[in-house]
Scaffold this motif. Structure first.
Motif, PDB file in Angstrom:
ATOM      1  N   THR A 214       1.598   3.397   2.408  1.00  0.00           N
ATOM      2  CA  THR A 214       2.545   3.569   3.515  1.00  0.00           C
ATOM      3  C   THR A 214       3.849   2.835   3.227  1.00  0.00           C
ATOM      4  O   THR A 214       4.943   3.388   3.388  1.00  0.00           O
TER       5      THR A 214
ATOM      6  N   ASP B  12       5.820   4.548   0.375  1.00  0.00           N
ATOM      7  CA  ASP B  12       6.512   5.754   0.851  1.00  0.00           C
ATOM      8  C   ASP B  12       7.763   5.389   1.660  1.00  0.00           C
ATOM      9  O   ASP B  12       8.837   5.970   1.477  1.00  0.00           O
TER      10      ASP B  12
ATOM     11  N   VAL C 244      -0.693   8.942  -3.973  1.00  0.00           N
ATOM     12  CA  VAL C 244      -1.799   8.096  -3.508  1.00  0.00           C
ATOM     13  C   VAL C 244      -3.155   8.756  -3.773  1.00  0.00           C
ATOM     14  O   VAL C 244      -4.098   8.097  -4.197  1.00  0.00           O
ATOM     15  N   GLN C 245      -3.252  10.058  -3.535  1.00  0.00           N
ATOM     16  CA  GLN C 245      -4.537  10.737  -3.757  1.00  0.00           C
ATOM     17  C   GLN C 245      -4.679  11.244  -5.193  1.00  0.00           C
ATOM     18  O   GLN C 245      -5.788  11.496  -5.653  1.00  0.00           O
TER      19      GLN C 245
ATOM     20  N   HIS D 103      -6.645   0.995  -2.746  1.00  0.00           N
ATOM     21  CA  HIS D 103      -7.966   1.197  -2.120  1.00  0.00           C
ATOM     22  C   HIS D 103      -8.487   2.618  -2.276  1.00  0.00           C
ATOM     23  O   HIS D 103      -9.620   2.916  -1.887  1.00  0.00           O
ATOM     24  N   LYS D 104      -7.674   3.503  -2.859  1.00  0.00           N
ATOM     25  CA  LYS D 104      -8.149   4.866  -3.091  1.00  0.00           C
ATOM     26  C   LYS D 104      -8.852   4.993  -4.448  1.00  0.00           C
ATOM     27  O   LYS D 104      -9.399   6.029  -4.765  1.00  0.00           O
TER      28      LYS D 104
ATOM     29  N   ASN E 255      -3.868  14.973   0.871  1.00  0.00           N
ATOM     30  CA  ASN E 255      -5.014  14.141   1.228  1.00  0.00           C
ATOM     31  C   ASN E 255      -6.072  14.875   2.044  1.00  0.00           C
ATOM     32  O   ASN E 255      -7.225  14.484   2.061  1.00  0.00           O
TER      33      ASN E 255
ATOM     34  N   GLY F 235       0.817  -1.214   0.000  1.00  0.00           N
ATOM     35  CA  GLY F 235       0.000   0.000   0.000  1.00  0.00           C
ATOM     36  C   GLY F 235       0.846   1.257   0.000  1.00  0.00           C
ATOM     37  O   GLY F 235       2.076   1.216  -0.164  1.00  0.00           O
TER      38      GLY F 235
HETATM   39  N1  PLP Z   1      -0.262   8.824   1.369  1.00  0.00           N
HETATM   40  C1  PLP Z   1      -1.406   9.506   1.254  1.00  0.00           C
HETATM   41  C2  PLP Z   1      -1.396  10.861   0.620  1.00  0.00           C
HETATM   42  C3  PLP Z   1      -2.601   8.961   1.694  1.00  0.00           C
HETATM   43  O1  PLP Z   1      -3.725   9.666   1.585  1.00  0.00           O
HETATM   44  C4  PLP Z   1      -2.584   7.669   2.273  1.00  0.00           C
HETATM   45  C5  PLP Z   1      -3.837   7.094   2.762  1.00  0.00           C
HETATM   46  O2  PLP Z   1      -4.017   6.683   3.833  1.00  0.00           O
HETATM   47  C6  PLP Z   1      -1.360   6.994   2.381  1.00  0.00           C
HETATM   48  C7  PLP Z   1      -0.224   7.599   1.918  1.00  0.00           C
HETATM   49  C8  PLP Z   1      -1.276   5.624   2.989  1.00  0.00           C
HETATM   50  O3  PLP Z   1      -1.796   4.662   2.108  1.00  0.00           O
HETATM   51  P1  PLP Z   1      -2.200   3.206   2.636  1.00  0.00           P
HETATM   52  O4  PLP Z   1      -3.452   3.348   3.415  1.00  0.00           O
HETATM   53  O5  PLP Z   1      -2.389   2.393   1.386  1.00  0.00           O
HETATM   54  O6  PLP Z   1      -1.048   2.714   3.430  1.00  0.00           O
END
Ligand code: PLP
Length: 411
Positions: free
Chosen positions: A72, A75, A178-179, A201-202, A151, A70
């Motif tokens: 996180t 990143d 991600v967003q 999941h976004k 986000n 995901g």
């Molecule tokens: N980066 C951003 C900008 C997000 O909005 C999110 C969402 O929670 C994440 C990272 C983390 O993504 P994930 O929930 O897939 O770990």
């Protein structure tokens, strides 16, 4: 009562067509992609064709896509990966104060490992200045990590220019998209991106799967050690059903992207204009136009975002705050603080985030319900005016400890 879902920046429903595509990979095509037999080959082929499709959407080559769990993890892998692999070259990382905690807390960790981290300020709209970046960057800078779009308030950064400045100064450029992905066209080559994080999941894919774009030739050190999957960048048996779901979700969303961006923009603008006109003392956070097509973020004087979210929930409308932690710690959102929003005002925040599945009637329902809910909360509120507490500065630094306690609306 029909429920309305306006919290799509937190997560989205899985598209039924995505679920259908994933299903066989749980029970029939369940092989391990590393196995040599036909079950394994079936899984491997599905994974590689998904990789190909995802790469195409990013403007990348399939070998440049690494699957992760995901946003996180992507990143973390990007930032820690580049930092530790380039330790001899430099010790400096540049990011900004309104990043997601997946970036901020990773940078905080690196600071404990001897790296210098510069947090660029943002202006009142949540935008990074390229002039500030030019001043901050030096020959020891190994990485610039600036999110594509925020986000909480949806502000869109000047990514292409930021990437160009990083490269002119010999640094790599990572962006957390991600967003942004599926909400706007993006292209890693044109946008000067070396590493880019996404999360399924976004965009109507499953939770727990994401990807990192890693430009050919860019060196990273893994953050997990094991069987050497994903060319040694990310060990662990690949999540084939998730990967297949992510690529299907991306394919479906991209097939109608122009149309969905158009319809989300129309609904967003109706919500922004409607709310600002029907609710007294309401304000828009972030830029009016340089914002994600699916984001409207408000603050309302004299009320608390949490109570507002709960009252809206009673009306069947799911939205989120973005102002404080669910622990009710009195820490306001680091994003609003960085914008210079007064501390007490930042508590009364509401984020409406859309997906391609939202309909215009849902916006009308919100605009109908919101004034009553806000005035009811204001009647109960002990706060009827604000005194003149100093405005938070745009250099407000993120706080790791408080951030750890948060588990709402920071997605
Ligand atoms: N980066 C951003 C900008 C997000 O909005 C999110 C969402 O929670 C994440 C990272 C983390 O993504 P994930 O929930 O897939 O770990």
């Amino acid at each position: 009562m029909e429920r309305i879902y306006f919290d799509n920046s937190a997560t989205t429903p899985v598209d039924p067509l995505v679920l259908k595509e994933m299903e066989p990979f749980f029970t029939q095509k369940f092989g391990n992609a590393s196995s040599l037999h036909s079950f394994g080959r079936e899984a491997y082929n599905a994974m590689e064709s998904s990789r190909e499709k995802i790469a195409r959407v990013m403007g990348a080559r399939s070998k440049e896509v690494i699957f992760t769990s995901g946003g996180t993890e992507s990143d973390n892998l990007a930032i820690q990966g580049v930092a530790f692999a380039n330790r001899e070259k430099g010790d400096h990382i540049i990011t900004c104060g309104i990043e997601h905690h997946a970036v901020l807390n990773t940078c905080e960790f690196l600071a404990t490992q001897g790296f210098r981290v510069t947090y660029l300020p943002v202006d009142e709209w949540g935008l990074v200045s390229t002039e500030n970046l030019k001043e901050a960057i030096d020959r020891r800078t190994v990485l610039v990590s600036i999110m594509y779009a925020n986000n909480e308030i949806g502000s869109i950064q000047p990514i292409r220019e930021i990437g160009a400045i990083a490269h002119e100064n010999g640094a790599l450029f990572h962006t957390d998209a991600v967003q942004a992905i599926t909400k706007m066209p993006l292209d890693v080559v044109k946008d000067n991106i070396d590493l880019m994080s996404i999360s399924a999941h976004k965009f109507h894919g499953p939770k727990g799967v994401g990807a990192l774009y890693l430009k050919k030739g860019v060196k990273i050190r893994p953050i997990m050690y094991g069987g050497g999957h994903e060319k040694g960048h990310r060990s662990s048996t690949e999540n084939i059903s998730g990967i297949v779901g992510m690529s299907k979700a991306l394919e479906l969303t991209m097939a109608s992207m122009d149309q969905s961006i158009g319809s989300m923009t129309t609904i967003r603008d109706r919500i922004i204009d409607g709310v600002l006109s029907v609710v007294p003392r309401s304000y828009l956070n972030g830029h009016r136009t340089l914002r994600l097509c699916n984001n409207a973020h408000f603050r309302f004087d004299f009320i608390e975002g949490e109570s507002l979210v709960l009252q809206l929930d009673l009306e069947g409308i799911a939205a989120s705050t973005g102002s404080a932690c669910s622990t009710r710690s009195l820490e306001p959102s680091h994003v609003l603080a960085a914008l210079g929003v007064r501390r007490e005002q930042s508590y009364g925040s509401l984020r409406i985030s859309l997906s391609r599945m939202n309909r215009p009637e849902e916006a009308e329902r919100l605009i109908e319900v919101l004034p009553g809910v806000v005035s009811k909360l204001r009647e109960m509120s002990p706060v009827k005016s604000y005194d003149t507490e100093p405005v938070a500065t745009s250099e407000t630094k993120p706080k790791g400890k408080e951030a750890d306690q948060c588990h709402t609306a920071k997605e």
